[in-house]
Scaffold this active site. Sequence first.
Site, PDB file in Angstrom:
ATOM      1  N   ASP A 134       6.798 -21.207 -30.397  1.00  0.00           N
ATOM      2  CA  ASP A 134       6.732 -21.316 -31.769  1.00  0.00           C
ATOM      3  C   ASP A 134       4.936 -20.848 -31.504  1.00  0.00           C
ATOM      4  OD1 ASP A 134       5.421 -21.780 -34.819  1.00  0.00           O
ATOM      5  OD2 ASP A 134       6.435 -23.700 -34.361  1.00  0.00           O
ATOM      6  N   HIS A 135       5.176 -19.345 -31.979  1.00  0.00           N
ATOM      7  CA  HIS A 135       3.287 -18.703 -32.006  1.00  0.00           C
ATOM      8  C   HIS A 135       2.790 -19.511 -33.016  1.00  0.00           C
ATOM      9  CE1 HIS A 135       1.097 -16.013 -29.752  1.00  0.00           C
ATOM     10  NE2 HIS A 135       1.926 -14.920 -30.409  1.00  0.00           N
ATOM     11  N   ARG A 136       2.722 -19.978 -33.621  1.00  0.00           N
ATOM     12  CA  ARG A 136       1.667 -20.450 -34.304  1.00  0.00           C
ATOM     13  C   ARG A 136       1.172 -21.600 -33.200  1.00  0.00           C
ATOM     14  NH1 ARG A 136       5.566 -23.119 -39.152  1.00  0.00           N
ATOM     15  NH2 ARG A 136       6.811 -23.832 -37.827  1.00  0.00           N
TER      16      ARG A 136
END
Length: 571
Positions: A543-545
């Site tokens: 999850d790139h967040r």
Amino acid sequence: MSEQEIRVPDLGGADEVEVIEILVSAGDSVAEEDPILTVETDKASVELPSPAAGKIVKIIVKVGDKIKEGDLVGTLSSNSASSSDGASDSAPEPEPKAQSDVAPAKSDDSVSKPAPQKKSGGTRTEIVKVSGLDGFDDIPIIELNVSEGDDVDVESALVTVESDKATMEIPSPFAGKIGKILVKEGDKISEGDDLLEMIITEDSADDGDDSADDADNSAPADSNDAGKKQPAESEQPAKPESPVAASDTKTKPADTGSVTYEVPAAGSKVHAGPAVRKLARELGADLARVKGSGPKSRIVKDDVHGYVKAQLQQAQQGAVVPGAGSSGIPGVKLPDFSQFGEVEREGMSRMMSVTALNMHRSWLNVPHVTQFEDADISDMEDFRKSLKPLGEKKGVKMTPLPFMLKACAAALAELPQFNVALDMDRKEVVHKRYIHIGIAVDTPHGLMVPVIRNVDQKGLWELAAESAELAQKAREKKLKPAEMQGACFTITSLGGIGGTAFTPIVNTPEVAILGVSKAAMKPVWDGKAFQPRLMLPLSLSYDHRAVNGADAARFTSALARLMGDIRTLLL
Ligand code: COA
């Protein structure tokens, strides 16, 4: 005929306003005072009128633009003798229509502070009077925004009034409980008329004197202070406070952060007051889809609540309804497959529909990136094979999976940013102080993910036995719900089947998943010669967040290092 500029007239004190609708196009003929565009102030929406009769030459602003008094919005070819050749100063400044009709409530100075009427114990009753209409009379009430017994804050909308050109709300000057309501929908009201009784608790109430520097909630509404009482912008799902109070404007997409707002069909009209529009924006509801139950099909708050409730119920029932979800994603229209050949239809199993919903939810909510790496597991495999006789004695098969579990546990401890969940509602990161890892198991009835707890505290034999037992239970549909909960991270291994790489979907709210493909012998350059090495393909989706690309590369490098030399797992 001469060309005349159309400029923003006096906005009644509002600094900057947003264009929410453009009502004319180039070539349109307009009469003097015809509305050109609708703008939104913090209290009402108003229509800016044409300064003269003529033909629109061009409009240079667009919906969403912020404009202020004096700004050029377009030009028209005017047949009026008084028009200038574009000199704005010689053109008479028209008043915004809504101001000559219903001016935005100037709650800083226009809200009357009525004298206390009755006192009883710790409460007193105030008569709230109509204010902010700048002396204009006989404006009909189109909606009562409160009911008797409601608790309201300062600035809460009490009633909505509407002239033929604008809609606006009359805000509460106090915080308190609504007592008797002295008006009803349809009544025509004027400045100073009695609106309703409000019961104010003495200890939290401001008597209306100027000593209320402690910013108490019951202080009379002050438009200059109103912003201070709003939640921080980051907490707001919708745009900053600017209730749309348009007279029959089209709804526009709200900037709702993670919620996608579906643009209503062109030309659809929505009849709703500012408070209702604000509520709809906060809840991510598309007013164009809401059926109004008020007079003239006006949408009231209950309609919005009812609509949102129905949407939630639909989502909870597991329906991935193409085109009807709150995601706003256009649905896939299925053709009649039987026209191409024989077909048979079969109901989805519950597991399939739940898995489909989970995958869809994760795919839509999580910005996925996948990082690839090859781990040299030649030595690990030699060691694993050497354990075979011992495994037979123990009755436990040692596959590559327990080694991967150990390596992932060590990598999670080394890079704890992978062992988190994101709480986007509260803007918090949840750090987990345990290492539980899910393993995706392929079963005849679908994919199941049992969870091995405290992987970091278990040895290879224990992990081998437990993963085999959980995989067996999964295949026999014997897993208990608790055995499928609490994972921090998931491993999905297709290594026993084949493939060189894939991009797994993160099992949200986890923030990463490791995909493992089939190990293969590859020539690896050792600095002097190519050596045949057994290479294991790793695919880490994250999850790139929560995780940045550099950390993802660190994580897969750590896995390759740990599996490349399993002695390091002991460190
Ligand atoms: N590369 C090469 N061979 C591999 C391997 C890999 N990455 N992983 C396993 N193998 C081998 C094993 O060593 C074993 O061979 P062996 O019998 O000669 O020792 C064989 O493949 C079968 O192993 P398996 O029974 O699959 O055990 P496992 O412990 O590796 O995997 C599960 C257990 C539960 C993960 C596995 O059975 C499974 O269900 N995988 C599918 C998961 C899935 O569907 N994921 C997709 C999600 S979208």
